[in-house]
Design a protein around this motif. Structure first.
Motif, PDB file in Angstrom:
ATOM      1  N   ALA A  44       3.516  -6.000 -12.149  1.00  9.62           N
ATOM      2  CA  ALA A  44       3.160  -5.181 -13.302  1.00  9.62           C
ATOM      3  C   ALA A  44       1.737  -4.663 -13.251  1.00  9.62           C
ATOM      4  N   SER A  45       1.003  -4.978 -12.187  1.00  9.11           N
ATOM      5  CA  SER A  45      -0.376  -4.491 -12.115  1.00  9.11           C
ATOM      6  C   SER A  45      -0.707  -4.068 -10.690  1.00  9.11           C
ATOM      7  N   TYR A  46      -1.522  -4.836  -9.980  1.00  7.01           N
ATOM      8  CA  TYR A  46      -2.040  -4.360  -8.704  1.00  7.01           C
ATOM      9  C   TYR A  46      -0.949  -4.159  -7.650  1.00  7.01           C
ATOM     10  N   GLY A  47       0.039  -5.050  -7.594  1.00  6.94           N
ATOM     11  CA  GLY A  47       1.092  -4.900  -6.592  1.00  6.94           C
ATOM     12  C   GLY A  47       1.957  -3.684  -6.849  1.00  6.94           C
ATOM     13  N   GLY A  48       2.421  -3.544  -8.100  1.00  5.66           N
ATOM     14  CA  GLY A  48       3.260  -2.406  -8.449  1.00  5.66           C
ATOM     15  C   GLY A  48       2.517  -1.092  -8.333  1.00  5.66           C
ATOM     16  N   ARG A  49       1.276  -1.066  -8.774  1.00  7.80           N
ATOM     17  CA  ARG A  49       0.486   0.163  -8.692  1.00  7.80           C
ATOM     18  C   ARG A  49       0.361   0.622  -7.240  1.00  7.80           C
ATOM     19  N   ALA A  50       0.078  -0.317  -6.333  1.00  7.51           N
ATOM     20  CA  ALA A  50      -0.065   0.045  -4.923  1.00  7.51           C
ATOM     21  C   ALA A  50       1.241   0.568  -4.351  1.00  7.51           C
ATOM     22  N   LYS A  51       2.369  -0.010  -4.777  1.00  5.84           N
ATOM     23  CA  LYS A  51       3.665   0.372  -4.213  1.00  5.84           C
ATOM     24  C   LYS A  51       4.067   1.794  -4.576  1.00  5.84           C
ATOM     25  N   ILE A  52       3.646   2.272  -5.737  1.00  4.53           N
ATOM     26  CA  ILE A  52       4.085   3.626  -6.092  1.00  4.53           C
ATOM     27  C   ILE A  52       2.938   4.642  -6.159  1.00  4.53           C
ATOM     28  N   GLY A  53       1.732   4.213  -5.758  1.00  5.76           N
ATOM     29  CA  GLY A  53       0.689   5.203  -5.527  1.00  5.76           C
ATOM     30  C   GLY A  53      -0.378   5.352  -6.587  1.00  5.76           C
ATOM     31  N   PHE A  54      -0.475   4.402  -7.520  1.00  5.38           N
ATOM     32  CA  PHE A  54      -1.603   4.411  -8.444  1.00  5.38           C
ATOM     33  C   PHE A  54      -2.762   3.624  -7.829  1.00  5.38           C
ATOM     34  N   ASP A  55      -3.989   3.980  -8.221  1.00  5.08           N
ATOM     35  CA  ASP A  55      -5.165   3.332  -7.662  1.00  5.08           C
ATOM     36  C   ASP A  55      -5.262   1.874  -8.103  1.00  5.08           C
ATOM     37  N   VAL A  56      -5.933   1.072  -7.264  1.00  5.32           N
ATOM     38  CA  VAL A  56      -6.128  -0.361  -7.531  1.00  5.32           C
ATOM     39  C   VAL A  56      -7.592  -0.691  -7.265  1.00  5.32           C
ATOM     40  N   ASP A 111       3.110 -15.338 -11.677  1.00 10.04           N
ATOM     41  CA  ASP A 111       2.269 -14.614 -10.729  1.00 10.04           C
ATOM     42  C   ASP A 111       3.029 -13.436 -10.104  1.00 10.04           C
ATOM     43  N   VAL A 112       4.325 -13.606  -9.886  1.00 13.40           N
ATOM     44  CA  VAL A 112       5.147 -12.505  -9.374  1.00 13.40           C
ATOM     45  C   VAL A 112       5.228 -11.386 -10.404  1.00 13.40           C
ATOM     46  N   VAL A 113       5.435 -11.762 -11.653  1.00 14.41           N
ATOM     47  CA  VAL A 113       5.528 -10.790 -12.742  1.00 14.41           C
ATOM     48  C   VAL A 113       4.234  -9.997 -12.868  1.00 14.41           C
ATOM     49  N   MET A 114       3.104 -10.682 -12.877  1.00 14.96           N
ATOM     50  CA  MET A 114       1.836 -10.004 -13.098  1.00 14.96           C
ATOM     51  C   MET A 114       1.444  -9.125 -11.914  1.00 14.96           C
ATOM     52  N   ALA A 115       1.745  -9.560 -10.700  1.00 14.65           N
ATOM     53  CA  ALA A 115       1.460  -8.713  -9.543  1.00 14.65           C
ATOM     54  C   ALA A 115       2.301  -7.435  -9.601  1.00 14.65           C
TER      55      ALA A 115
END
Length: 365
Positions: A316-328, A310-314
């Motif tokens: 690599a998707s919604y969590g990481g995207r939010a942290k660097i500015g991609f839309d979620v 669950d840490v990996v998938m967050a």
């Protein structure tokens, strides 16, 4: 055309979504523009059921990087972005490259956040990859790369010093402090390649925003990085190659022992990263080889080496995207998502078999 998405939508409270003419819609679409009261819902042409995520994010890949002095063809950049998208990787931060991959982008390919070109020192990094400067020039070059980039730049923090026979820091601490401050003043962020423990104190003192690899980080380093919100990319697949790197450096016994020593504690160190609350991003450290090795392999390797799925998938998707500015799950924006029939957080291997991928509003699979 309206596609109904049902199942588990990770990273949002929504329980269902639609894709209408390539755009994500979080409220049931109406039959006509304007959605007047009493109209029947727009006809659904397909229902996709499964475990859906915003498209995967690879923050350490190099679609615009070449290993020779010749220019990289736009067609080759486009090939790499296409391969990424077909593996569910719909957004990337290119962690250094001579070319801005956005010149090749079109809907249906992975979107790119360009990080400029690596910044290194003369004879202290791989040939052709970096802009080589001396410490006094680092702040100005860091700002120059930021002006070419999309918010982030990449500095090489340490590499093998053939005169010393081991991996050592490239920069005096003050040069890093000045460079990071200059980029921050310009509104940007800095991530730094580091393997060696000796480099990390300088990076933390300088106030970097990201650390790539981070194999030399101690518990105290990791706790401080976590407290500051520094984003760490563990590049598990690349770190698994340390014995290979050591075999290529047999002329330098200290370097060999360092690499093999870090390999011996590889899984324990990854567990320490998790335990200390590291703010993870996930990156594959790939370039021209994305058809053979890519973020899917990275995520599977990370889980095999002990990271919770669950840490990996967050990350690599919604969590990481939010942290660097991609839309979620951005309502009204071009659909950018990947769907799996099984839950990757229970069986990470299902990443190899997505049932649907949308990149930039275009259905890729």
């Amino acid at each position: 055309m309206s596609i109904h998405l049902v199942g588990t939508l990770r990273g949002t409270d929504a329980r269902e979504a639609w894709i209408v003419d390539g755009r994500l819609v979080l409220a049931r679409p109406q039959a006509h523009a304007g959605g007047a009261a009493g109209l029947e819902p727009r006809a659904v042409t397909e229902t996709i059921s499964g475990f859906a995520y915003p498209g995967l994010l690879d923050v350490h890949t190099h679609p615009g990087m070449r290993r020779t002095p010749e220019p990289l063809a736009t067609g080759e950049i486009r090939r790499r972005l296409d391969v990424l998208a077909r593996h569910g990787v719909t957004v990337v931060r290119d962690a250094g490259g001579q070319h801005d991959p956005k010149v090749a982008w079109e809907p249906g390919l992975a979107r790119v956040m360009h990080s400029g070109q690596h910044i290194g020192r003369f004879k202290r990094y791989e040939r052709h990859l970096a802009v080589d400067v001396e410490p006094g020039q680092l702040p100005a070059e860091a700002v120059r790369q930021y002006e070419r980039a999309d918010g982030w730049i990449k500095i090489v923090g340490d590499w093998i010093d053939r005169e010393v026979g081991d991996t050592t820091p490239l920069w005096p601490r003050q040069a890093l402090i000045d460079a990071v401050a200059a980029v921050h003043d310009a509104g940007g962020k800095v991530t730094v390649h580091t393997f060696a423990t000796e480099t990390v104190d300088d990076l933390l003192t300088a106030g970097v925003d990201g650390i790539e690899h981070g194999t030399g980080m101690t518990r105290d380093h990791l706790l401080e990085a976590s407290a500051r919100g520094i984003l760490v990319t563990p590049t598990v697949h690349q770190i698994r190659r340390f014995p290979e790197f050591a075999a290529k450096g047999v002329k330098f016994p200290a370097y060999v022992e360092r690499m093999l020593g870090m390999d011996r504690v590889r899984t324990e160190h990854l567990a320490l990263m998790v335990e200390t609350g590291t703010h993870f991003l996930m990156g594959s450290d790939t370039a021209e080889n994305v058809a053979e090795v890519n973020l899917v392999d990275e995520l599977i390797d990370a889980v095999e080496d002990g990271m919770p799925a669950d840490v990996v998938m967050a990350a690599a998707s919604y969590g990481g995207r939010a942290k660097i500015g991609f839309d979620v799950w951005a309502d009204g924006e071009p659909a950018d998502l990947v769907v799996y029939r099984q839950d990757p957080e229970k069986n990470i291997e299902t990443l190899r078999d997505p049932v649907a991928i949308f990149a930039g509003g275009v259905r890729v699979l």
